[in-house]
Design a protein around this motif. Structure first.
Motif, PDB file in Angstrom:
ATOM      1  N   PHE A 264      51.548  12.512 -22.165  1.00  0.00           N
ATOM      2  CA  PHE A 264      50.115  12.710 -21.877  1.00  0.00           C
ATOM      3  C   PHE A 264      49.512  11.587 -21.174  1.00  0.00           C
ATOM      4  N   PHE A 265      50.208  10.354 -21.331  1.00  0.00           N
ATOM      5  CA  PHE A 265      49.465   9.312 -20.775  1.00  0.00           C
ATOM      6  C   PHE A 265      50.323   9.361 -19.315  1.00  0.00           C
ATOM      7  N   GLN A 266      49.432  10.005 -18.309  1.00  0.00           N
ATOM      8  CA  GLN A 266      49.842   9.825 -16.819  1.00  0.00           C
ATOM      9  C   GLN A 266      48.574  10.267 -16.124  1.00  0.00           C
ATOM     10  N   ILE A 267      48.782   9.566 -14.727  1.00  0.00           N
ATOM     11  CA  ILE A 267      47.439   9.929 -13.886  1.00  0.00           C
ATOM     12  C   ILE A 267      47.239  11.305 -13.676  1.00  0.00           C
ATOM     13  N   GLY A 268      48.160  12.015 -13.440  1.00  0.00           N
ATOM     14  CA  GLY A 268      48.217  13.380 -13.249  1.00  0.00           C
ATOM     15  C   GLY A 268      47.503  14.145 -14.302  1.00  0.00           C
ATOM     16  N   ILE A 269      47.677  13.966 -15.642  1.00  0.00           N
ATOM     17  CA  ILE A 269      46.983  14.635 -16.745  1.00  0.00           C
ATOM     18  C   ILE A 269      45.575  14.177 -16.603  1.00  0.00           C
ATOM     19  N   PHE A 270      45.197  13.028 -16.537  1.00  0.00           N
ATOM     20  CA  PHE A 270      44.044  12.657 -16.561  1.00  0.00           C
ATOM     21  C   PHE A 270      43.152  13.218 -15.449  1.00  0.00           C
ATOM     22  N   ALA A 271      43.802  13.155 -14.263  1.00  0.00           N
ATOM     23  CA  ALA A 271      43.016  13.877 -13.313  1.00  0.00           C
ATOM     24  C   ALA A 271      42.834  15.370 -13.291  1.00  0.00           C
ATOM     25  N   ASN A 272      43.916  16.181 -14.039  1.00  0.00           N
ATOM     26  CA  ASN A 272      43.630  17.448 -14.349  1.00  0.00           C
ATOM     27  C   ASN A 272      42.508  17.600 -15.116  1.00  0.00           C
ATOM     28  N   ILE A 273      42.308  16.709 -16.329  1.00  0.00           N
ATOM     29  CA  ILE A 273      41.174  16.865 -17.240  1.00  0.00           C
ATOM     30  C   ILE A 273      39.834  16.932 -16.472  1.00  0.00           C
ATOM     31  N   VAL A 274      39.786  15.902 -15.442  1.00  0.00           N
ATOM     32  CA  VAL A 274      38.498  15.799 -14.776  1.00  0.00           C
ATOM     33  C   VAL A 274      38.138  16.944 -13.913  1.00  0.00           C
ATOM     34  N   GLU A 275      39.552  17.324 -13.216  1.00  0.00           N
ATOM     35  CA  GLU A 275      39.139  18.704 -12.352  1.00  0.00           C
ATOM     36  C   GLU A 275      38.612  20.014 -13.355  1.00  0.00           C
ATOM     37  N   GLN A 276      39.553  20.266 -14.618  1.00  0.00           N
ATOM     38  CA  GLN A 276      39.225  21.093 -15.518  1.00  0.00           C
ATOM     39  C   GLN A 276      37.757  21.164 -15.772  1.00  0.00           C
ATOM     40  N   SER A 277      37.029  19.758 -16.174  1.00  0.00           N
ATOM     41  CA  SER A 277      35.929  19.851 -16.668  1.00  0.00           C
ATOM     42  C   SER A 277      34.831  20.043 -15.640  1.00  0.00           C
ATOM     43  N   THR A 278      35.033  20.213 -14.363  1.00  0.00           N
ATOM     44  CA  THR A 278      34.062  20.365 -13.087  1.00  0.00           C
ATOM     45  C   THR A 278      33.122  21.689 -13.409  1.00  0.00           C
ATOM     46  N   PHE A 279      33.489  22.765 -13.755  1.00  0.00           N
ATOM     47  CA  PHE A 279      32.723  23.788 -13.780  1.00  0.00           C
ATOM     48  C   PHE A 279      31.702  24.023 -14.940  1.00  0.00           C
ATOM     49  N   VAL A 280      32.353  23.675 -16.066  1.00  0.00           N
ATOM     50  CA  VAL A 280      31.656  23.556 -17.376  1.00  0.00           C
ATOM     51  C   VAL A 280      30.752  22.425 -17.213  1.00  0.00           C
ATOM     52  N   GLY A 281      31.120  21.347 -16.741  1.00  0.00           N
ATOM     53  CA  GLY A 281      30.270  20.170 -16.622  1.00  0.00           C
ATOM     54  C   GLY A 281      28.987  20.369 -15.768  1.00  0.00           C
ATOM     55  N   VAL A 282      29.267  21.095 -14.397  1.00  0.00           N
ATOM     56  CA  VAL A 282      27.830  21.308 -13.881  1.00  0.00           C
ATOM     57  C   VAL A 282      27.138  22.238 -14.342  1.00  0.00           C
ATOM     58  N   MET A 283      27.630  23.248 -15.087  1.00  0.00           N
ATOM     59  CA  MET A 283      26.718  24.242 -15.715  1.00  0.00           C
ATOM     60  C   MET A 283      25.979  23.521 -17.135  1.00  0.00           C
ATOM     61  N   ALA A 284      26.647  22.587 -17.689  1.00  0.00           N
ATOM     62  CA  ALA A 284      25.989  21.835 -18.936  1.00  0.00           C
ATOM     63  C   ALA A 284      25.025  20.933 -18.298  1.00  0.00           C
ATOM     64  N   ILE A 285      24.825  20.443 -17.157  1.00  0.00           N
ATOM     65  CA  ILE A 285      23.909  19.703 -16.588  1.00  0.00           C
ATOM     66  C   ILE A 285      22.440  20.627 -16.647  1.00  0.00           C
TER      67      ILE A 285
END
Length: 332
Positions: free
Chosen positions: A36-57
């Motif tokens: 779990f603790f790796q840059i690729g996983i954290f980058a993936n979390i940020v990418e996955q949150s893009t669409f719901v994050g913008v909607m949530a604004i």
């Protein structure tokens, strides 16, 4: 008696509680889950949150103003479908091109935002001018706009957007795709607007007490209408980003995102009573949700575990909202 420094510390913790929760969850997952603790996983979390994050604004702004918008998911899907139909080259896409070729990027973005703004303006007119209940109006929009997506697509899909658009999902900066940076920029811009501009302060006042705000000479109806139009336009942006990510659109694109956006808003500390909430907390809520999604996927657990956890988190967040209000009343 509580001293001023203690009061300030308690307020800080209450305002940023979701960030502390996110940090704890990431630490626990990093220790307990292999890989779990790796840059690729954290980058993936940020990418996955893009669409719901913008909607949530957009949803958060409407909720802070004391209303509700359930149409954001369908509005996102409609904007994505319009983008796909116009600019994709296969399926039902007509493959529009521009000269110069890069002009397709701002043109497609403008069209997607306009589509979303039109839906938001329709909701605003029904709520503000006809005094209809926002919950019912936007629930109806959730249904009829999704029906419109199916109608204009015939249930078919559009694929293969122009490379001039697709590069936004392919190119990365600091391991994070450009579309995710757009979401982060949106949070930064609207955080500034909600904290530092008259619009943001007045919208928050309306959510706290619309009658008192009106008596103070503030144009309540106008600001409520703008909040709905903004929510629609921001959902249009989310649809554009989603179309870029999937290189087109399908009739069922975005199904289920409304719940995640709503959960992020509630978990992020926005009060359903209106007048309380900050967008950075909403972004932390989105990251928290997709951290849990990622952890469950890595552990190989069924997807329904995510739904169970998020449902419990929403209930806990609503309860926590009540507790925080009581704490703030004691501090006052």
């Amino acid at each position: 008696m509580i001293g001023s420094q203690q009061r300030a510390f308690i307020e800080f913790v209450l305002d940023n509680l979701v960030w502390f929760m996110l940090a704890i969850v990431l630490v626990v997952f990093s220790i307990a889950i292999p890989n779990f603790f790796q840059i690729g996983i954290f980058a993936n979390i940020v990418e996955q949150s893009t669409f719901v994050g913008v909607m949530a604004i957009g949803l958060a702004i409407v909720v802070i103003a004391g209303n509700m918008d359930l149409s954001i998911e369908s509005t996102t899907a409609l904007s994505a479908m319009v983008t796909g139909i116009l600019f994709a080259s296969h399926g039902i896409g007509v493959g529009l091109t521009t000269t110069p070729a890069w002009l397709v990027l701002p043109l497609s973005l403008a069209i997607a935002i306009i589509v979303g703004a039109v839906i938001g303006a329709t909701n605003a007119w029904l709520v503000v001018k006809l005094r209809m209940n926002a919950f019912i109006v936007t629930l109806a929009a959730y249904i009829w706009v999704r029906g419109l997506v199916v109608a204009i697509s015939g249930g078919r899909s559009a694929q293969d957007l122009a490379p001039e658009i697709r590069f936004m999902a392919i190119q990365t900066f600091l391991y994070i795709p450009l579309i995710a940076w757009i979401a982060i920029l949106c949070f930064a811009v609207f955080t500034f607007i909600m904290r530092k501009t008259p619009f943001g302060r007045h919208v928050t006042m309306i959510g706290g007490n619309s009658v008192a705000t009106f008596r103070a000479g503030i144009r309540v109806d106008r600001l409520v209408a703008i909040s709905f139009v903004l929510a629609g336009a921001i959902s249009g942006l989310a649809g554009w980003l989603l179309a870029i990510r999937t290189s087109g659109a399908t009739a069922n694109l975005g199904v289920g995102m409304l719940f995640n956006a709503f959960a992020a808003v509630v978990i992020g500390g926005v009060s359903l009573k209106g007048g309380i909430g900050q967008l950075p907390g909403v972004y932390a809520g989105v990251l928290l949700i997709y951290s849990i999604h990622t952890a469950i996927n890595l552990m190989g657990l069924p997807a329904h575990y995510t739904q169970m956890i998020l449902g419990g988190m929403v209930l806990a967040a609503v309860l926590l909202d009540t507790v925080k209000l009581q704490i703030r009343q004691k501090l006052a």
